[in-house]
Design a protein around this motif. Structure first.
Motif, PDB file in Angstrom:
ATOM      1  N   HIS A 135      -0.844  11.213 -30.849  1.00 21.76           N
ATOM      2  CA  HIS A 135      -2.301  11.278 -30.721  1.00 21.76           C
ATOM      3  C   HIS A 135      -2.699  12.733 -30.472  1.00 21.76           C
ATOM      4  CE1 HIS A 135      -0.755  10.921 -26.636  1.00 21.76           C
ATOM      5  NE2 HIS A 135      -1.811  11.622 -26.279  1.00 21.76           N
ATOM      6  N   HIS A 145      -7.355   6.933 -25.859  1.00 18.54           N
ATOM      7  CA  HIS A 145      -6.896   5.834 -24.991  1.00 18.54           C
ATOM      8  C   HIS A 145      -6.526   4.579 -25.788  1.00 18.54           C
ATOM      9  CE1 HIS A 145     -11.075   4.507 -25.429  1.00 18.54           C
ATOM     10  NE2 HIS A 145     -10.626   3.303 -25.099  1.00 18.54           N
ATOM     11  N   GLN A 148      -2.376   4.650 -27.337  1.00 20.35           N
ATOM     12  CA  GLN A 148      -1.228   4.801 -26.453  1.00 20.35           C
ATOM     13  C   GLN A 148      -0.838   3.452 -25.830  1.00 20.35           C
ATOM     14  OE1 GLN A 148      -1.548   8.221 -23.759  1.00 20.35           O
ATOM     15  NE2 GLN A 148      -3.393   8.772 -24.882  1.00 20.35           N
TER      16      GLN A 148
END
Length: 185
Positions: A135, A145, A148
């Motif tokens: 990312h 967010h 992950q």
């Protein structure tokens, strides 16, 4: 000596031609590269049908170990395949959504994201460590967010914006990603 096989699964547009540059770069890094679109351009297709079609394509590669790089939505497909095919040794996802998007219009992707959470929950902790989720610092398409998932390895690239994160990950970070695919480090 044969080269390890690497499958690149493009994102939502299935633009395999856009990945020919990346395929060439990864070929130079020692891989036999194949670009296989998942079929995101058919948003109303049934997930089970598309997954079975993709599994049949992979069957043509035999039983030797495979590596997969899934880009954006392609990462969701990569995890789904990884959970079903033992010959897939390691995968890398780049800018991949692992959580639901509100108002996602592509039903195939929405169903895939829902299913990938279940697939991840069935994987052993050791198998999850064979997944590397890449990312950036900021991604306007797939918020950081959301890319992950718990239990998988993560790598942050120093880039912003979805397309630039993909470009940097697959080129400038190529040797780091190659090391993960080859050795797990």
């Amino acid at each position: 000596m044969s080269r390890p096989k690497l499958i690149i699964i493009p994102g939502i547009g299935d633009r395999s031609h856009a990945y020919t540059f990346f395929a060439f770069a990864w070929h130079l890094m020692g891989f036999d590269v194949h670009i296989l679109p998942f079929g995101w351009i058919y948003p109303d297709a049934r997930l089970t049908v598309k997954t079975e079609e993709f599994l049949r394509l992979l069957g043509g590669f035999g039983k030797e170990p495979l590596h997969i790089i899934g880009v954006s939505a392609g990462g969701v497909a990569a995890v789904r395949i990884f959970a079903r095919v033992n010959s897939v040794d390691r995968i890398i996802t780049v800018g991949t959504p692992f959580k639901d998007f509100p108002d996602l219009k592509n039903r195939l992707l929405a169903d895939s994201i829902s299913g990938v959470r279940e697939d991840l929950s069935r994987l052993s902790p050791g198998r999850k460590q064979r997944i590397l989720s890449v990312h950036g610092l900021y991604d306007q398409v797939v918020p950081v967010h959301m890319s992950q998932p718990k239990g998988v390895r993560t790598l942050r690239v120093w880039a912003v914006l979805h397309a630039l994160i993909i470009l940097i990950a697959l080129t400038c970070c190529g040797l780091r990603l190659r090391r993960f695919l080859r050795t797990g480090e």
